[in-house]
Design a protein around this motif. Sequence first.
Motif, PDB file in Angstrom:
ATOM      1  N   THR A  40      27.990  47.925  44.801  1.00 25.15           N
ATOM      2  CA  THR A  40      28.308  49.356  44.716  1.00 25.15           C
ATOM      3  C   THR A  40      27.056  50.206  44.871  1.00 25.15           C
ATOM      4  O   THR A  40      27.093  51.266  45.497  1.00 25.15           O
ATOM      5  CB  THR A  40      29.042  49.675  43.393  1.00 25.15           C
ATOM      6  OG1 THR A  40      30.257  48.901  43.348  1.00 25.15           O
ATOM      7  CG2 THR A  40      29.382  51.150  43.282  1.00 25.15           C
ATOM      8  N   THR A  41      25.937  49.741  44.365  1.00 26.12           N
ATOM      9  CA  THR A  41      24.671  50.464  44.532  1.00 26.12           C
ATOM     10  C   THR A  41      24.335  50.571  46.013  1.00 26.12           C
ATOM     11  O   THR A  41      23.912  51.637  46.497  1.00 26.12           O
ATOM     12  CB  THR A  41      23.533  49.749  43.770  1.00 26.12           C
ATOM     13  OG1 THR A  41      23.888  49.702  42.389  1.00 26.12           O
ATOM     14  CG2 THR A  41      22.210  50.459  43.934  1.00 26.12           C
ATOM     15  N   PHE A  42      24.540  49.485  46.757  1.00 23.45           N
ATOM     16  CA  PHE A  42      24.259  49.536  48.189  1.00 23.45           C
ATOM     17  C   PHE A  42      25.268  50.427  48.911  1.00 23.45           C
ATOM     18  O   PHE A  42      24.900  51.160  49.841  1.00 23.45           O
ATOM     19  CB  PHE A  42      24.222  48.132  48.804  1.00 23.45           C
ATOM     20  CG  PHE A  42      23.614  48.159  50.175  1.00 23.45           C
ATOM     21  CD1 PHE A  42      22.235  48.242  50.325  1.00 23.45           C
ATOM     22  CD2 PHE A  42      24.408  48.165  51.304  1.00 23.45           C
ATOM     23  CE1 PHE A  42      21.663  48.326  51.581  1.00 23.45           C
ATOM     24  CE2 PHE A  42      23.840  48.241  52.568  1.00 23.45           C
ATOM     25  CZ  PHE A  42      22.462  48.317  52.710  1.00 23.45           C
ATOM     26  N   ILE A  43      26.511  50.381  48.513  1.00 23.85           N
ATOM     27  CA  ILE A  43      27.519  51.267  49.110  1.00 23.85           C
ATOM     28  C   ILE A  43      27.117  52.722  48.895  1.00 23.85           C
ATOM     29  O   ILE A  43      27.264  53.560  49.790  1.00 23.85           O
ATOM     30  CB  ILE A  43      28.924  50.957  48.552  1.00 23.85           C
ATOM     31  CG1 ILE A  43      29.408  49.620  49.137  1.00 23.85           C
ATOM     32  CG2 ILE A  43      29.913  52.089  48.832  1.00 23.85           C
ATOM     33  CD1 ILE A  43      30.673  49.071  48.520  1.00 23.85           C
ATOM     34  N   ASN A  44      26.587  53.024  47.728  1.00 26.58           N
ATOM     35  CA  ASN A  44      26.115  54.375  47.451  1.00 26.58           C
ATOM     36  C   ASN A  44      25.013  54.777  48.437  1.00 26.58           C
ATOM     37  O   ASN A  44      24.998  55.893  48.954  1.00 26.58           O
ATOM     38  CB  ASN A  44      25.604  54.447  46.008  1.00 26.58           C
ATOM     39  CG  ASN A  44      25.874  55.781  45.385  1.00 26.58           C
ATOM     40  OD1 ASN A  44      26.663  56.569  45.877  1.00 26.58           O
ATOM     41  ND2 ASN A  44      25.204  56.043  44.298  1.00 26.58           N
ATOM     42  N   ALA A  45      24.084  53.863  48.708  1.00 25.15           N
ATOM     43  CA  ALA A  45      23.009  54.139  49.669  1.00 25.15           C
ATOM     44  C   ALA A  45      23.573  54.302  51.084  1.00 25.15           C
ATOM     45  O   ALA A  45      23.107  55.154  51.849  1.00 25.15           O
ATOM     46  CB  ALA A  45      21.971  53.024  49.612  1.00 25.15           C
ATOM     47  N   LEU A  46      24.579  53.510  51.426  1.00 21.25           N
ATOM     48  CA  LEU A  46      25.223  53.667  52.739  1.00 21.25           C
ATOM     49  C   LEU A  46      25.893  55.033  52.867  1.00 21.25           C
ATOM     50  O   LEU A  46      25.789  55.682  53.913  1.00 21.25           O
ATOM     51  CB  LEU A  46      26.260  52.572  52.969  1.00 21.25           C
ATOM     52  CG  LEU A  46      25.782  51.243  53.508  1.00 21.25           C
ATOM     53  CD1 LEU A  46      26.942  50.252  53.594  1.00 21.25           C
ATOM     54  CD2 LEU A  46      25.118  51.390  54.861  1.00 21.25           C
ATOM     55  N   LEU A  47      26.583  55.458  51.815  1.00 23.08           N
ATOM     56  CA  LEU A  47      27.220  56.780  51.843  1.00 23.08           C
ATOM     57  C   LEU A  47      26.186  57.865  52.102  1.00 23.08           C
ATOM     58  O   LEU A  47      26.415  58.782  52.900  1.00 23.08           O
ATOM     59  CB  LEU A  47      27.950  57.062  50.527  1.00 23.08           C
ATOM     60  CG  LEU A  47      29.243  56.307  50.276  1.00 23.08           C
ATOM     61  CD1 LEU A  47      29.788  56.649  48.892  1.00 23.08           C
ATOM     62  CD2 LEU A  47      30.275  56.607  51.353  1.00 23.08           C
ATOM     63  N   LYS A  48      25.058  57.762  51.432  1.00 21.09           N
ATOM     64  CA  LYS A  48      23.979  58.727  51.625  1.00 21.09           C
ATOM     65  C   LYS A  48      23.504  58.697  53.081  1.00 21.09           C
ATOM     66  O   LYS A  48      23.316  59.747  53.708  1.00 21.09           O
ATOM     67  CB  LYS A  48      22.830  58.397  50.667  1.00 21.09           C
ATOM     68  CG  LYS A  48      21.709  59.399  50.668  1.00 21.09           C
ATOM     69  CD  LYS A  48      20.698  59.022  49.589  1.00 21.09           C
ATOM     70  CE  LYS A  48      19.493  59.937  49.608  1.00 21.09           C
ATOM     71  NZ  LYS A  48      18.499  59.523  48.605  1.00 21.09           N
ATOM     72  N   ALA A  49      23.335  57.504  53.643  1.00 16.89           N
ATOM     73  CA  ALA A  49      22.910  57.360  55.038  1.00 16.89           C
ATOM     74  C   ALA A  49      23.956  57.927  56.007  1.00 16.89           C
ATOM     75  O   ALA A  49      23.622  58.366  57.104  1.00 16.89           O
ATOM     76  CB  ALA A  49      22.644  55.894  55.359  1.00 16.89           C
TER      77      ALA A  49
END
Length: 142
Positions: A40-49
């Motif tokens: 989920t932390t990585f998904i959060n970074a993807l959303l930001k990207a």
Amino acid sequence: MKIIEFTYHLKDIDKIAVNVLSHLNTKTVLFNGDMGAGKTTFINALLKAMKSEDIATSPTFSIVNEYNLPGDKVYHFDFYRIESIEEAYNFGIEDYLTSEHWLFMEWSKRIEELIPSVNQTITISDLQDNKRSLKLTLNTNI
């Protein structure tokens, strides 16, 4: 199928997410990793990207969260608590799968037979000391 591997420190997660996003060639992305590995932390970074203003939270209890992107959406699933395909049908999984929006799926093995055949997988492993290993499958048949 080809695999690209990244090793990163959590402070560099935003740069890694931008890099991974540039390699995604399908909107169905499966996220694998142990509980607490950082999916989920990585998904959060993807959303930001992806220029989303939304913050990803684990949909463990809601099963699916929806995030807005400029001109699109992400449906973020967590199938950890799903115990049968019937449960997936009960919340309308087929509507999501045919939506043409992004599908980010955690614990997808629980609904394996429903997953679109064209997908990419991100596997995250915790290396300790705030470091992660990320393996991205590249679909060479698209």
